[in-house]
Design a protein around this motif. Structure first.
Motif, short mmCIF file in Angstrom:
data_model
loop_
_atom_site.label_atom_id
_atom_site.label_comp_id
_atom_site.label_asym_id
_atom_site.label_seq_id
_atom_site.Cartn_x
_atom_site.Cartn_y
_atom_site.Cartn_z
N SER A 1 1.38 5.02 -17.71
CA SER A 1 1.36 5.28 -18.99
C SER A 1 0.43 6.44 -19.43
CB SER A 1 0.57 3.82 -19.86
OG SER A 1 -0.38 3.59 -19.03
N SER B 1 -9.96 -8.00 -16.24
CA SER B 1 -9.57 -9.15 -17.31
C SER B 1 -10.00 -10.63 -16.68
CB SER B 1 -8.06 -9.11 -17.46
OG SER B 1 -7.46 -9.64 -16.16
N ASP C 1 -13.76 -3.48 -16.54
CA ASP C 1 -12.27 -3.74 -17.14
C ASP C 1 -11.67 -4.79 -16.58
OD1 ASP C 1 -12.70 -1.41 -18.74
OD2 ASP C 1 -11.91 -0.05 -17.03
N THR D 1 -2.60 -6.10 -8.07
CA THR D 1 -3.57 -5.20 -8.35
C THR D 1 -2.87 -3.81 -8.38
OG1 THR D 1 -5.62 -6.26 -7.75
CG2 THR D 1 -5.96 -3.95 -8.04
N ARG E 1 0.20 -3.09 -8.65
CA ARG E 1 1.30 -2.87 -9.62
C ARG E 1 0.44 -2.62 -10.93
NH1 ARG E 1 6.16 -5.37 -8.81
NH2 ARG E 1 6.50 -6.16 -6.51
N ARG E 2 -0.52 -3.32 -11.16
CA ARG E 2 -1.44 -2.88 -12.51
C ARG E 2 -1.85 -1.54 -12.61
NH1 ARG E 2 -4.10 -6.64 -12.08
NH2 ARG E 2 -6.29 -5.68 -11.40
N VAL E 3 -2.37 -0.97 -11.48
CA VAL E 3 -2.89 0.53 -11.24
C VAL E 3 -1.45 1.42 -11.33
CG1 VAL E 3 -3.88 2.10 -9.58
CG2 VAL E 3 -4.73 -0.25 -9.74
N ALA F 1 1.09 0.80 -13.17
CA ALA F 1 1.43 0.87 -14.54
C ALA F 1 0.45 1.46 -15.42
CB ALA F 1 1.49 -0.81 -15.09
N GLY F 2 -0.70 1.32 -15.17
CA GLY F 2 -1.77 2.24 -15.85
C GLY F 2 -1.49 3.71 -15.73
N THR F 3 -1.30 4.16 -14.46
CA THR F 3 -1.17 5.38 -14.32
C THR F 3 0.17 6.20 -14.97
OG1 THR F 3 -2.10 5.29 -11.96
CG2 THR F 3 -0.95 7.29 -12.43
#
Length: 221
Positions: free
Chosen positions: A221, A178, A176, A211, A213-215, A217-219
Motif C-alpha cells: 500500500s 494491534s 502499532d 505478521t 502477510r500484514r507487513v 500488505a503494508g509495503t
C-alpha cells in the motif's frame, strides 16, 4: 486518540454479583473497540477474614471466569495498585499485563477458615512468582508480599509516584501492535510454560505467517 477504559476495584469489599458484572462490562467495552486503547484497572484495599456467608462457589466461579476473560482481552491491560492490595484487588491486579505500583503497595493474601483463601490468586502468584520464598510464605502462611519482593519477582513492573503518567507511557510502548496481535503474543507466552516445542511450533509459525502477510500488505500500500 482512543480514550482508555478504566475500572476501580476496592479490595475491602466482598465479592458480589455487581463486582462480576463490572468486570464483564469492562471486557464487553474493550472487545467492542477491537483492542483500541488501553484497559486500566485501579486497585487498592484488602479485606478482613472471609465469613461463611460471603461468597458462594458459584459466584467465585463467575468471578474467576470474568478475570480470565480480562487476561485474554485484545487490548493492553494495565493494573495500578496503591497501598495494601488483597481480595478482589489482588485478584484483578494479577490478571493484568503490566502493573504499576505506588511506594506503599503490599500484596496481601486473603484469609478464610484458618488459612489462606485458595482462589486463583494463589495459582497466579505461584505461576508468575515461580514458587519463590515470598510466594510460598504468602500462599501457605498468609504473609504479605512487600514491594521490593513484588518487584524482584516481577509481580509488579514499576513503581511510580505519578501513576497516570506511567499508564500513558506504558500504553505508548505497544506502538502499532494491534489489540488482536497483542492478545496472540500474550497467549504464546502463556503457552510456553506448559506446551512442548513441537506443539508450540505450529502456533508460532502461524503467527509469523500472519505478521509477514500484514507487513507485505503494508509495503504494497
Amino acid at each position: 486518540m482512543t480514550q482508555d477504559l478504566v475500572l476501580d476495584i476496592d479490595g475491602t469489599r466482598p465479592l458480589t454479583a455487581e463486582a462480576v458484572a463490572d468486570v464483564v462490562a469492562l471486557c464487553d467495552s474493550a472487545e467492542s473497540r477491537g483492542g483500541q486503547g488501553a484497559v486500566v484497572v485501579r486497585v487498592s484495599g484488602a479485606p478482613g477474614e472471609l465469613r461463611p456467608e460471603d461468597p458462594t462457589v458459584g459466584l467465585v466461579s463467575k468471578w474467576e471466569r470474568a478475570l480470565h476473560r480480562l487476561e485474554r482481552l485484545p487490548a493492553l491491560t494495565v493494573g495500578v495498585a496503591d497501598g495494601d492490595c488483597g481480595g478482589l484487588a489482588l485478584d484483578a491486579l494479577l490478571a493484568t499485563d503490566y502493573r504499576i505500583a505506588t511506594g506503599s503497595v503490599r500484596l496481601v493474601p486473603t484469609l478464610a477458615g484458618g488459612g489462606t483463601w485458595p482462589g486463583m490468586a494463589l495459582y497466579r502468584l505461584a505461576r508468575q512468582g515461580a514458587w519463590a520464598a515470598p510466594v510460598r510464605r504468602a500462599a501457605l502462611l498468609g504473609a504479605p508480599i512487600g514491594l521490593s519482593d513484588a518487584l524482584a519477582l516481577h509481580l509488579v513492573d514499576e513503581v511510580s509516584d505519578d501513576p497516570e503518567a506511567a499508564v500513558a507511557a506504558t500504553a505508548e510502548l505497544t506502538g502499532d501492535i494491534s489489540g488482536a496481535e497483542l492478545a496472540i503474543r500474550r497467549q504464546l507466552m502463556a503457552d510456553a510454560t506448559t506446551v512442548g516445542f513441537q506443539e508450540a511450533l505450529g502456533a508460532h509459525l502461524a503467527a509469523c505467517d500472519r505478521t509477514l502477510r500484514r507487513v507485505a500488505a503494508g509495503t504494497a500500500s
